[in-house]
Every structure is written in C-alpha cells, then in structure tokens.
Design an enzyme around this catalytic site. Structure first.
Site, PDB file in Angstrom:
ATOM      1  N   HIS A  18       0.842  -1.201   0.000  1.00 26.89           N
ATOM      2  CA  HIS A  18       0.000   0.000   0.000  1.00 26.89           C
ATOM      3  C   HIS A  18       0.878   1.252   0.000  1.00 26.89           C
ATOM      4  CE1 HIS A  18      -3.242  -2.527   2.167  1.00 26.89           C
ATOM      5  NE2 HIS A  18      -3.758  -2.179   1.010  1.00 26.89           N
ATOM      6  N   CYS A  48      -2.645   0.218  10.062  1.00 26.00           N
ATOM      7  CA  CYS A  48      -3.670  -0.720   9.573  1.00 26.00           C
ATOM      8  C   CYS A  48      -4.691  -1.134  10.623  1.00 26.00           C
ATOM      9  CB  CYS A  48      -3.028  -2.012   9.071  1.00 26.00           C
ATOM     10  SG  CYS A  48      -1.569  -1.757   8.114  1.00 26.00           S
TER      11      CYS A  48
END
Ligand code: CIR
Length: 252
Positions: A160, A244
């Site tokens: 990401h 996250c």
C-alpha cells in the site's frame, strides 16, 4: 472525543492475504498481546477504543484501516481490492453510520484505506494492486465537495502507499524512497535497514510506531517529533503495520 475503531485478531489470520512478505507462522497469543498493547497505547494517547464486532472467519479483518476513509463530513466505505476482504466493510459501515454520513465505493472501483494518505486537506492515493483509478475517482467525488484534493501516486514494491510513506506531522513525511517518490513535503527517509519504518500512526500527541524501527525513530526524534513505540512484529508477518489496525476519528 477522539475515537479509535479496532477489531480483535481473528484466529483465521494464519490464512491472511500476503503479497510482498513470505508466509511464516503467526503466534496467535503473541499477536493478541501485541494488539492489546496497541489498543492500550491508543488509550494513553487520548483515544476511546471501540472494538468492531469479531469476524473470526475473515482472516485480515484486524486491519480495519482498509475498510473506510473517514473525514469530518463523511465516511467513505471502501471496496477492498482483495475479494476475500470485501465482507469486512459491513461491520465497519454499521459502526461508522453512528458518526458519519456514508458513501460506498461501488464496482468496478476498488480501494484499500491503506492506500489513502491524508495530509491536511490533501489526499494522496496509491495506485496499487488493491486500488484502481475508478476507486480513486469515487473517493475524489466523495471528498472534493468538502474542500479536499485527491492525487494518485504510483507505488512500487510495497503493498500500500502507506507501507511506503506516512505523515509524521502536518508538514513532515517519513518515506522509503525505494517504494515511492517525493510528494513535495519536507521528508525523512527510513533507515535503510528498516524498510517498513515508513508506516507511522499520526495522533494528536505524536506518532506511534513499531519498536523494531529504533533507528528511524531516532531520525524522527532528531526532527522534534514525539515518538511512542509498540511491539508489532507478529502482525507484521501478516503484512500489517501500525496504521492498519485502527480507524481514527473525531466523534461526538
Ligand atoms: C492484506 O494483504 O490485505 C493484509 N494481509 C495486510 C493489510 C495491511 N493493511 C494496511 O496496510 N492498511
């Protein structure tokens, strides 16, 4: 009130999605203990921690960041790029509906919250294996009316965008230059021996980052950033970092 939404570590995490990390055994007890310490750290940093319902059969569901993008006016419920992760958004949406108007990303758009970096009123969104241009366009439509800009960013070699770069303050970023280019902000590079150290969680009281990234933490402290640390190596085996595991928002 500052609110952090989190979710317990599911036993099925042993079957999590992996892209750039080789599968190694995950010790569930250790993952749970580290996750509890992470939640404790958030409380100490001023957040009320609210857990989303357990979803034991969704292997990556502890990584709640990927399920939504939240700003003051709206919560954008994502459509994660990995099909196995799409059911995770239902419970995030139900919780966020208490605090925000919801907008849902629709097919063919895909977007993971881990690709969405907000610095002030600017969004940078990673074009990745998980996030496509249609997803980025849908995010843009949802937030531009509230004065935000949205710029796509190419990411190479990282899952990401926020694996590669995060904000350490409103004007300083921490970045792995191997994985992402310059975004035009004052920037600190991660220590070369700590490639995953570009993922720090920005809070009202400094950044929270893994204790394993001590050399990069020193670089941040040398620039005046207040750094808090937690052990996070067990969930790192599932390719997750500190951003996250929570969705942070201002709530009434
Ligand atoms: C996945 O591949 O989706 C998970 N194993 C890791 C997700 C990490 N999330 C994040 O960086 N925001």
């Amino acid at each position: 009130m500052l609110l952090a939404l989190t979710r317990s570590v599911p036993p099925s995490i042993t079957r999590c999605e992996l892209t750039h990390v080789a599968r190694t055994p995950i010790d569930l007890g250790r993952a749970n203990a580290q996750h509890a310490a992470y939640e404790r750290a958030l409380r100490e940093l001023g957040y009320r921690v609210e857990r989303l319902p357990d979803t034991p059969d969704l292997p990556d569901s502890v990584f709640v960041e990927d399920t939504a993008v939240v700003v003051d006016a709206v919560a954008v419920i994502t459509r994660p790029g990995a099909e196995s992760r799409r059911p995770e958004t239902q419970t995030s949406a139900a919780a966020l509906a208490r605090y925000r108007r919801l907008v849902h990303v629709e097919p063919p758009g895909t977007i993971d919250g881990g690709d969405v970096l907000r610095i002030g009123k600017r969004f940078f969104v990673g074009r990745s294996a998980r996030t496509n241009d249609d997803g980025i366009a849908q995010l843009r439509n949802a937030v531009v009316p509230y004065g935000y800009s949205v710029d796509p960013v190419d990411v190479h070699g990282a899952l990401h965008l926020k694996t590669a770069i995060t904000a350490a303050s409103d004007s300083l970023v921490i970045r792995n230059p191997q994985w992402v280019g310059d975004l035009g902000y004052d920037s600190i590079d991660v220590d070369p021996g700590e490639p995953f150290a570009g993922n720090v969680l920005l809070t009202e009281r400094g950044v929270l980052m893994p204790s394993a990234h001590a050399r990069t933490a020193e670089r941040l402290r040398a620039r005046g950033i207040v750094v808090h640390t937690v052990d996070a190596d067990e969930l790192a085996k599932a390719e997750g970092g500190v951003t996250c595991c929570s969705l942070l928002l201002q709530a009434q």
